[in-house]
Motif scaffolding. Structure first.
Motif, short mmCIF file in Angstrom:
data_model
loop_
_atom_site.label_atom_id
_atom_site.label_comp_id
_atom_site.label_asym_id
_atom_site.label_seq_id
_atom_site.Cartn_x
_atom_site.Cartn_y
_atom_site.Cartn_z
N GLN A 10 0.91 -1.12 0.09
CA GLN A 10 0.07 0.04 0.24
C GLN A 10 0.98 1.27 0.17
N ALA A 11 2.17 1.23 0.39
CA ALA A 11 3.00 2.39 0.46
C ALA A 11 3.66 2.70 -0.91
N ILE A 12 3.37 1.80 -2.09
CA ILE A 12 4.02 1.96 -3.38
C ILE A 12 2.73 2.06 -4.30
N PRO A 13 3.03 3.28 -4.83
CA PRO A 13 1.54 3.63 -5.65
C PRO A 13 1.08 2.70 -6.81
N ASN A 14 2.20 1.91 -7.44
CA ASN A 14 1.64 1.27 -8.70
C ASN A 14 1.52 -0.12 -8.35
N LEU A 15 1.39 -0.67 -7.18
CA LEU A 15 1.15 -2.01 -6.81
C LEU A 15 -0.29 -1.88 -6.13
N GLU A 16 -0.86 -3.21 -6.54
CA GLU A 16 -2.47 -3.31 -6.21
C GLU A 16 -2.48 -4.87 -5.71
N ILE A 17 -3.23 -4.86 -4.33
CA ILE A 17 -3.53 -6.10 -3.84
C ILE A 17 -4.64 -6.69 -4.33
N ILE A 18 -4.77 -7.83 -4.89
CA ILE A 18 -5.90 -8.41 -5.35
C ILE A 18 -6.49 -9.57 -4.64
N ALA A 19 -5.49 -10.28 -3.72
CA ALA A 19 -5.75 -11.15 -3.04
C ALA A 19 -4.74 -11.36 -1.87
N SER A 20 -4.91 -11.71 -0.71
CA SER A 20 -4.12 -12.26 0.51
C SER A 20 -4.52 -13.47 1.08
N CYS A 21 -3.82 -14.51 0.58
CA CYS A 21 -4.17 -16.01 0.80
C CYS A 21 -3.24 -16.52 1.82
N LYS A 22 -4.12 -17.48 2.70
CA LYS A 22 -3.37 -18.36 3.87
C LYS A 22 -2.65 -19.49 3.42
N ASN A 23 -2.86 -20.03 1.89
CA ASN A 23 -2.16 -20.96 1.83
C ASN A 23 -2.05 -21.31 0.19
N ALA A 24 -1.30 -22.19 -0.19
CA ALA A 24 -0.99 -22.20 -1.78
C ALA A 24 -2.44 -22.73 -2.58
N PHE A 25 -3.38 -23.28 -2.03
CA PHE A 25 -4.44 -23.49 -2.78
C PHE A 25 -5.38 -22.53 -2.92
N GLU A 26 -5.54 -21.58 -2.16
CA GLU A 26 -6.26 -20.24 -2.47
C GLU A 26 -5.24 -19.67 -3.60
N VAL A 27 -4.08 -19.60 -3.65
CA VAL A 27 -3.22 -18.95 -4.71
C VAL A 27 -3.85 -19.70 -6.11
N LEU A 28 -3.81 -20.90 -6.21
CA LEU A 28 -4.09 -21.56 -7.36
C LEU A 28 -5.68 -21.15 -8.08
N GLU A 29 -6.44 -21.12 -6.92
CA GLU A 29 -7.95 -20.73 -7.46
C GLU A 29 -7.57 -19.30 -7.87
N ILE A 30 -7.02 -18.25 -7.46
CA ILE A 30 -6.78 -16.94 -7.98
C ILE A 30 -6.39 -16.97 -9.50
N LEU A 31 -5.07 -17.77 -9.38
CA LEU A 31 -4.49 -17.55 -10.63
C LEU A 31 -5.28 -18.34 -12.02
N GLN A 32 -6.35 -19.24 -11.68
CA GLN A 32 -7.04 -19.56 -12.57
C GLN A 32 -8.25 -18.58 -12.97
N THR A 33 -8.42 -17.61 -12.25
CA THR A 33 -9.35 -16.65 -12.81
C THR A 33 -8.93 -15.22 -12.77
N LYS A 34 -7.72 -15.03 -12.48
CA LYS A 34 -7.34 -13.30 -12.47
C LYS A 34 -5.92 -13.31 -13.06
N THR A 35 -5.58 -12.19 -13.68
CA THR A 35 -4.19 -11.92 -14.31
C THR A 35 -3.45 -11.37 -13.03
N VAL A 36 -2.27 -12.11 -12.76
CA VAL A 36 -1.43 -11.65 -11.68
C VAL A 36 0.08 -11.11 -11.97
#
Length: 232
Positions: free
Chosen positions: A24-50
Protein backbone atom coordinates in the motif's frame (compact mmCIF):
# COMPACT_ATOMS: atom_id res chain seq x y z
CA UNK A 1 1.25 2.79 -16.62
CA UNK A 2 -0.94 -0.01 -15.27
CA UNK A 3 -0.79 -1.05 -11.65
CA UNK A 4 0.97 -4.33 -10.93
CA UNK A 5 -1.55 -6.83 -9.58
CA UNK A 6 -0.23 -8.59 -6.48
CA UNK A 7 -1.07 -11.72 -4.49
CA UNK A 8 0.22 -12.39 -0.98
CA UNK A 9 0.58 -16.02 0.12
CA UNK A 10 1.55 -16.57 3.77
CA UNK A 11 -0.06 -18.56 6.57
CA UNK A 12 1.01 -16.02 9.22
CA UNK A 13 -1.46 -13.11 9.72
CA UNK A 14 1.27 -10.73 10.93
CA UNK A 15 3.43 -11.48 7.87
CA UNK A 16 0.47 -10.84 5.56
CA UNK A 17 -0.25 -7.53 7.31
CA UNK A 18 3.36 -6.36 6.92
CA UNK A 19 3.29 -7.14 3.20
CA UNK A 20 -0.07 -5.41 2.80
CA UNK A 21 1.34 -2.28 4.46
CA UNK A 22 4.43 -2.33 2.22
CA UNK A 23 2.37 -2.81 -0.94
CA UNK A 24 0.00 0.00 0.00
CA UNK A 25 3.01 2.32 0.43
CA UNK A 26 3.97 1.90 -3.24
CA UNK A 27 1.62 3.67 -5.66
CA UNK A 28 1.76 1.28 -8.62
CA UNK A 29 1.15 -1.92 -6.63
CA UNK A 30 -2.36 -3.25 -6.04
CA UNK A 31 -3.40 -6.17 -3.82
CA UNK A 32 -5.97 -8.45 -5.42
CA UNK A 33 -5.78 -11.27 -2.86
CA UNK A 34 -4.16 -12.15 0.46
CA UNK A 35 -4.03 -15.93 0.78
CA UNK A 36 -3.45 -18.24 3.76
CA UNK A 37 -2.28 -21.23 1.73
CA UNK A 38 -1.15 -22.40 -1.71
CA UNK A 39 -4.55 -23.73 -2.74
CA UNK A 40 -6.11 -20.28 -2.44
CA UNK A 41 -3.34 -19.00 -4.73
CA UNK A 42 -4.08 -21.66 -7.35
CA UNK A 43 -7.75 -20.68 -7.32
CA UNK A 44 -6.92 -16.99 -7.86
CA UNK A 45 -4.48 -17.74 -10.70
CA UNK A 46 -7.20 -19.62 -12.58
CA UNK A 47 -9.42 -16.56 -12.79
CA UNK A 48 -7.24 -13.43 -12.56
CA UNK A 49 -4.17 -11.92 -14.17
CA UNK A 50 -1.38 -11.61 -11.60
CA UNK A 51 1.87 -9.68 -12.00
CA UNK A 52 3.61 -10.39 -8.67
CA UNK A 53 3.25 -13.25 -6.22
CA UNK A 54 4.73 -12.63 -2.75
CA UNK A 55 5.20 -16.21 -1.61
CA UNK A 56 6.08 -17.76 1.73
CA UNK A 57 7.81 -21.16 1.61
CA UNK A 58 6.71 -22.86 4.82
CA UNK A 59 2.93 -23.22 4.42
CA UNK A 60 0.65 -26.09 5.46
CA UNK A 61 -0.22 -28.97 3.07
CA UNK A 62 1.59 -27.51 0.04
CA UNK A 63 4.82 -25.50 0.41
CA UNK A 64 5.59 -22.39 -1.60
CA UNK A 65 8.28 -24.14 -3.64
CA UNK A 66 5.96 -27.08 -4.35
CA UNK A 67 3.35 -24.59 -5.50
CA UNK A 68 5.82 -23.02 -7.96
CA UNK A 69 6.51 -26.41 -9.51
CA UNK A 70 2.80 -26.80 -10.33
CA UNK A 71 2.29 -23.38 -11.97
CA UNK A 72 2.83 -23.31 -15.73
CA UNK A 73 2.37 -19.58 -16.43
CA UNK A 74 4.14 -18.00 -13.46
CA UNK A 75 3.86 -14.32 -12.50
CA UNK A 76 6.98 -12.64 -11.14
CA UNK A 77 7.62 -14.39 -7.82
CA UNK A 78 9.23 -12.78 -4.78
CA UNK A 79 9.91 -15.30 -2.02
CA UNK A 80 9.33 -14.05 1.55
CA UNK A 81 10.65 -16.49 4.11
CA UNK A 82 12.62 -16.98 7.32
CA UNK A 83 14.56 -19.90 5.80
CA UNK A 84 17.74 -18.99 3.87
CA UNK A 85 18.53 -22.62 3.00
CA UNK A 86 15.95 -22.70 0.18
CA UNK A 87 17.46 -19.77 -1.74
CA UNK A 88 19.28 -21.87 -4.37
CA UNK A 89 16.21 -23.96 -5.11
CA UNK A 90 14.13 -20.80 -5.30
CA UNK A 91 16.37 -19.17 -7.90
CA UNK A 92 16.46 -22.44 -9.86
CA UNK A 93 12.71 -21.94 -10.18
CA UNK A 94 13.37 -18.46 -11.64
CA UNK A 95 12.08 -16.36 -8.76
CA UNK A 96 12.63 -12.61 -9.08
CA UNK A 97 14.05 -12.16 -5.57
CA UNK A 98 14.38 -13.91 -2.21
CA UNK A 99 13.55 -11.85 0.89
CA UNK A 100 14.56 -13.10 4.32
CA UNK A 101 12.22 -12.16 7.16
CA UNK A 102 12.28 -9.71 8.75
CA UNK A 103 12.99 -7.39 5.81
CA UNK A 104 12.76 -3.62 5.60
CA UNK A 105 10.62 -1.53 3.28
CA UNK A 106 13.80 -0.50 1.48
CA UNK A 107 14.77 -4.14 0.81
CA UNK A 108 11.18 -4.87 -0.27
CA UNK A 109 11.38 -1.95 -2.70
CA UNK A 110 14.61 -3.27 -4.19
CA UNK A 111 12.86 -6.55 -4.95
CA UNK A 112 9.84 -4.83 -6.52
CA UNK A 113 12.14 -2.72 -8.72
CA UNK A 114 13.38 -5.95 -10.32
CA UNK A 115 9.91 -6.65 -11.70
CA UNK A 116 9.42 -5.18 -15.21
CA UNK A 117 6.80 -2.45 -15.24
CA UNK A 118 4.29 -2.80 -18.02
CA UNK A 119 1.95 -0.64 -20.01
CA UNK A 120 -0.33 -3.65 -20.55
CA UNK A 121 -0.35 -7.25 -19.41
CA UNK A 122 1.77 -9.66 -21.44
CA UNK A 123 -0.41 -11.60 -23.91
CA UNK A 124 -0.28 -15.36 -24.08
CA UNK A 125 1.64 -16.02 -27.27
CA UNK A 126 4.34 -18.25 -28.70
CA UNK A 127 5.98 -15.29 -30.42
CA UNK A 128 9.28 -14.25 -28.88
CA UNK A 129 9.10 -10.58 -27.93
CA UNK A 130 11.55 -8.16 -26.38
CA UNK A 131 11.41 -7.83 -22.59
CA UNK A 132 9.53 -4.76 -21.46
CA UNK A 133 11.96 -2.03 -20.39
CA UNK A 134 10.99 -0.30 -17.12
CA UNK A 135 10.06 3.37 -17.60
CA UNK A 136 10.45 4.45 -14.00
CA UNK A 137 11.82 3.50 -10.61
CA UNK A 138 10.76 3.93 -7.00
CA UNK A 139 13.26 5.22 -4.43
CA UNK A 140 13.13 5.82 -0.69
CA UNK A 141 13.71 9.40 0.42
CA UNK A 142 13.02 10.88 3.88
CA UNK A 143 10.46 8.19 4.84
CA UNK A 144 8.69 8.57 1.49
CA UNK A 145 8.57 6.29 -1.56
CA UNK A 146 8.97 8.42 -4.67
CA UNK A 147 8.35 7.39 -8.26
CA UNK A 148 10.86 8.82 -10.76
CA UNK A 149 10.48 8.49 -14.52
CA UNK A 150 13.83 7.70 -16.12
CA UNK A 151 13.42 10.36 -18.81
CA UNK A 152 13.10 13.01 -16.08
CA UNK A 153 16.54 12.23 -14.65
CA UNK A 154 19.35 14.54 -15.76
CA UNK A 155 22.19 13.05 -13.75
CA UNK A 156 23.04 11.26 -10.51
CA UNK A 157 25.87 12.06 -8.10
CA UNK A 158 27.45 10.01 -5.30
CA UNK A 159 27.11 11.48 -1.81
CA UNK A 160 28.76 9.14 0.71
CA UNK A 161 26.39 6.22 1.31
CA UNK A 162 23.68 8.17 -0.51
CA UNK A 163 23.10 9.39 -4.05
CA UNK A 164 21.63 12.63 -5.32
CA UNK A 165 19.18 12.20 -8.20
CA UNK A 166 18.73 15.40 -10.19
CA UNK A 167 15.46 15.94 -12.06
CA UNK A 168 13.79 19.34 -11.90
CA UNK A 169 14.51 18.91 -8.16
CA UNK A 170 17.10 16.95 -6.19
CA UNK A 171 16.18 13.68 -4.46
CA UNK A 172 18.48 12.14 -1.84
CA UNK A 173 18.23 8.36 -1.41
CA UNK A 174 20.29 5.84 0.62
CA UNK A 175 22.18 3.63 -1.85
CA UNK A 176 25.46 3.64 -3.73
CA UNK A 177 26.02 4.87 -7.26
CA UNK A 178 27.06 1.38 -8.42
CA UNK A 179 23.90 -0.20 -6.96
CA UNK A 180 21.70 2.38 -8.64
CA UNK A 181 23.43 2.09 -12.02
CA UNK A 182 22.49 -1.61 -12.15
CA UNK A 183 18.81 -0.61 -12.08
CA UNK A 184 19.07 1.98 -14.87
CA UNK A 185 18.46 1.52 -18.62
CA UNK A 186 21.39 1.47 -21.04
CA UNK A 187 21.17 5.17 -21.92
CA UNK A 188 22.59 6.07 -18.50
CA UNK A 189 26.39 6.15 -18.56
CA UNK A 190 29.03 6.75 -15.93
CA UNK A 191 31.26 9.72 -16.73
CA UNK A 192 33.11 9.84 -13.41
CA UNK A 193 33.49 7.58 -10.38
CA UNK A 194 30.97 9.83 -8.64
CA UNK A 195 28.63 10.77 -11.50
CA UNK A 196 26.17 9.17 -13.95
CA UNK A 197 24.37 11.08 -16.71
CA UNK A 198 21.27 10.42 -18.76
CA UNK A 199 22.83 10.25 -22.23
CA UNK A 200 19.54 11.48 -23.74
CA UNK A 201 20.10 14.75 -21.83
CA UNK A 202 23.59 15.29 -23.28
CA UNK A 203 23.89 18.59 -25.15
CA UNK A 204 27.62 18.70 -25.95
CA UNK A 205 31.09 17.72 -24.80
CA UNK A 206 33.46 20.60 -24.11
CA UNK A 207 36.98 19.36 -23.46
CA UNK A 208 36.81 17.30 -20.29
CA UNK A 209 33.26 18.36 -19.47
CA UNK A 210 29.80 17.30 -20.57
CA UNK A 211 27.06 19.89 -20.85
CA UNK A 212 23.48 18.73 -20.34
CA UNK A 213 20.34 20.18 -21.91
CA UNK A 214 19.72 22.24 -18.78
CA UNK A 215 23.29 23.65 -19.15
CA UNK A 216 24.63 21.72 -16.15
CA UNK A 217 28.37 21.16 -16.63
CA UNK A 218 29.95 17.98 -15.26
CA UNK A 219 33.53 16.77 -15.23
CA UNK A 220 34.51 13.64 -17.19
CA UNK A 221 36.84 11.36 -15.23
CA UNK A 222 40.09 10.52 -17.01
CA UNK A 223 39.44 6.77 -16.94
CA UNK A 224 35.89 7.27 -18.27
CA UNK A 225 36.65 9.56 -21.22
CA UNK A 226 37.06 6.78 -23.78
CA UNK A 227 33.78 5.06 -22.83
CA UNK A 228 31.94 8.40 -22.98
CA UNK A 229 33.30 9.15 -26.46
CA UNK A 230 32.54 5.60 -27.62
CA UNK A 231 28.91 6.14 -26.60
CA UNK A 232 28.46 8.98 -29.09
Amino acid sequence: MKNLQCIIADDEPIARQILENYIQAIPNLEIIASCKNAFEVLEILQTKTVDILFLDINMPKLSGLSLLKTIQQKPSVIITTAYPEYAIEGFELSVTDYLLKPFSLERFLQAVNKVPQKEVSKPETTTITKQEIPLSIFVKSDKKIIKIDFDQINHIEAYGNYIKIFTDTMILTPQTLTEFLEKLPNHFIRIHKSCIINFNQLKLIDGNQVVLQNNTKLQIGKSYRKSVLDSI
